[in-house]
Design an enzyme around this catalytic site. Structure first.
Site, mmCIF file in Angstrom:
data_model
loop_
_atom_site.group_PDB
_atom_site.id
_atom_site.type_symbol
_atom_site.label_atom_id
_atom_site.label_comp_id
_atom_site.label_asym_id
_atom_site.label_seq_id
_atom_site.Cartn_x
_atom_site.Cartn_y
_atom_site.Cartn_z
ATOM 1 N N ASN A 162 5.944 5.036 -7.919
ATOM 2 C CA ASN A 162 4.714 5.740 -7.518
ATOM 3 C C ASN A 162 3.655 5.795 -8.619
ATOM 4 O O ASN A 162 3.422 6.847 -9.231
ATOM 5 C CB ASN A 162 5.058 7.170 -7.067
ATOM 6 C CG ASN A 162 5.883 7.187 -5.803
ATOM 7 O OD1 ASN A 162 5.567 6.513 -4.828
ATOM 8 N ND2 ASN A 162 6.975 7.936 -5.821
ATOM 9 N N LYS A 176 11.361 -6.708 -2.048
ATOM 10 C CA LYS A 176 11.446 -6.476 -3.492
ATOM 11 C C LYS A 176 12.875 -6.706 -3.998
ATOM 12 O O LYS A 176 13.071 -7.322 -5.060
ATOM 13 C CB LYS A 176 10.987 -5.051 -3.827
ATOM 14 C CG LYS A 176 9.490 -4.832 -3.713
ATOM 15 C CD LYS A 176 8.713 -5.660 -4.721
ATOM 16 C CE LYS A 176 7.248 -5.290 -4.769
ATOM 17 N NZ LYS A 176 6.473 -6.181 -5.687
ATOM 18 N N GLU A 192 -3.909 3.546 0.320
ATOM 19 C CA GLU A 192 -3.797 4.467 -0.813
ATOM 20 C C GLU A 192 -2.467 5.200 -0.791
ATOM 21 O O GLU A 192 -1.869 5.425 0.254
ATOM 22 C CB GLU A 192 -4.956 5.469 -0.801
ATOM 23 C CG GLU A 192 -4.955 6.450 0.356
ATOM 24 C CD GLU A 192 -5.589 5.902 1.623
ATOM 25 O OE1 GLU A 192 -5.839 6.710 2.532
ATOM 26 O OE2 GLU A 192 -5.799 4.673 1.732
ATOM 27 N N GLY A 245 0.844 -1.177 0.000
ATOM 28 C CA GLY A 245 0.000 0.000 0.000
ATOM 29 C C GLY A 245 0.883 1.231 0.000
ATOM 30 O O GLY A 245 2.059 1.164 -0.372
ATOM 31 N N TYR A 258 9.223 -3.752 3.033
ATOM 32 C CA TYR A 258 8.774 -3.820 1.640
ATOM 33 C C TYR A 258 9.931 -3.748 0.644
ATOM 34 O O TYR A 258 10.008 -4.545 -0.300
ATOM 35 C CB TYR A 258 7.786 -2.676 1.389
ATOM 36 C CG TYR A 258 7.251 -2.589 -0.009
ATOM 37 C CD1 TYR A 258 6.350 -3.536 -0.487
ATOM 38 C CD2 TYR A 258 7.615 -1.546 -0.857
ATOM 39 C CE1 TYR A 258 5.846 -3.455 -1.772
ATOM 40 C CE2 TYR A 258 7.112 -1.444 -2.140
ATOM 41 C CZ TYR A 258 6.232 -2.404 -2.594
ATOM 42 O OH TYR A 258 5.732 -2.322 -3.875
#
Length: 333
Positions: A178, A153, A191, A79, A149
């Protein structure tokens, strides 16, 4: 319609839904898979084989991939900054998805495997100044990515590399910067900044409470890529011979304050700004260096933030009005 079957993992998500739509528009046969119940998918298409599967499980990956020749792995638990700073363990668990997806791709001899990585892999010490030097692909090392996160990745990027080297899978890796646009989340905590800012501006306009809360001092900088550019760049990279990770992001750098001003201008309103200095902000500055993608693909994202944000604003506005949760103001005074 093409005989080749394309699997989109995470097809019920924001970017995945747009990718499925574009693949269909180009005559591709598509299977879309997501962990969410079908009713919760952002976009769903009747002409697609839609499956609800938990791709953190190896058998689910085998079931999802059977018969597919091309795979787009966009599946991840993620998120905006508020979510990834508060859910590091959940973000790390996405490593199970890419691990089992790569194992299934190896076992089923998939022709092409695309992995969506993130600009969060870049070393934090290169992103401490809002007047940041744009991040080139080599800046991921020495490694010090976003905790949780970003580490997942970066590790998954290495997995793709070694499965390519050891097992001959044609892996392709994109580092997204983004991504925003319509048909995505705009509230609830997951969001990202463009959607959150649009929601706050729209809510202020609808309710007549003419103020907005901004996380941080508003001077942190980012670039934002409209989802259509993301979808186009992803397919170009997937079809290319580029084996190293590649930035897919806009190079149009703005402050969060400038992003708010754009949304206000689209709304035709000016709000009192309240700055929440203890809120999650992420790195101080981040931008995409597009030198390599221009060299390799002769392309870079080109949709301006103004144009993309206006489309996003209009969609979120219509969704919020339709929800009935935001009472229109009786006065514009």
């Amino acid at each position: 319609m093409s005989e080749e079957l394309v699997l989109v993992a995470g097809g019920g998500g924001f970017i995945g839904g747009h990718l499925v739509a574009d693949l269909l528009a180009h005559g591709k046969r598509v299977r879309s898979v997501d962990v969410k119940p079908l009713r919760e998918w952002y976009q769903r298409f009747d002409e697609v084989e839609n499956l609800q599967l938990d791709l953190s499980e190896r058998q689910a990956c085998l079931d999802a991939m059977r018969g597919a020749t091309h795979v787009y792995n966009l599946a991840a638990d993620m998120g905006g900054m508020g979510f990834i700073e508060a859910n590091k363990a959940l973000c790390m668990l996405s490593v199970l998805v890419n691990t089992h997806m790569l194992m299934a791709a190896r076992d089923l001899a998939v022709e092409r495997y695309f992995f969506s990585s993130s600009a969060c892999v870049y070393a934090a010490d290169k992103q401490t100044d809002p007047h940041v030097t744009a991040l080139a692909e080599a800046d991921a090392y020495p490694a010090m990515p976003e905790d949780g996160y970003g580490w997942e990745k970066l590790f998954s990027e290495r997995m793709c590399r070694h499965f390519r080297e050891d097992f001959g899978i044609a892996t392709r890796v994109a580092r997204y910067h983004n991504v925003y646009g319509p048909n995505g989340t705009y509230d609830g905590g997951r969001e990202k900044a463009p959607a959150a800012i649009c929601r706050k501006v729209i809510q202020a306009k609808l309710t007549g409470a003419h103020e907005i809360e901004i996380w941080g001092d508003g001077e942190q900088t980012r670039s934002f890529m409209y989802v259509d550019d993301c979808v186009n760049g992803s397919q170009m990279l997937a079809a290319s011979d580029v084996v190293e990770p590649l930035n897919i992001g806009s190079s149009e750098l703005v402050t969060i304050n400038q992003l708010v001003s754009l949304a206000e201008d689209i709304a035709g309103i000016e709000l009192e700004r309240r700055y929440k200095l203890d809120a999650p902000q992420g790195v101080r500055g981040r931008n995409s260096d597009n030198t390599l993608i221009l060299e390799q693909l002769g392309w870079e994202p080109s949709i301006s933030l103004r144009d993309g944000l206006e489309k996003t604003y209009r969609w979120i506005h219509d969704e919020m009005v339709a929800s009935g949760r935001y009472a229109p103001a009786h006065s514009t005074a």
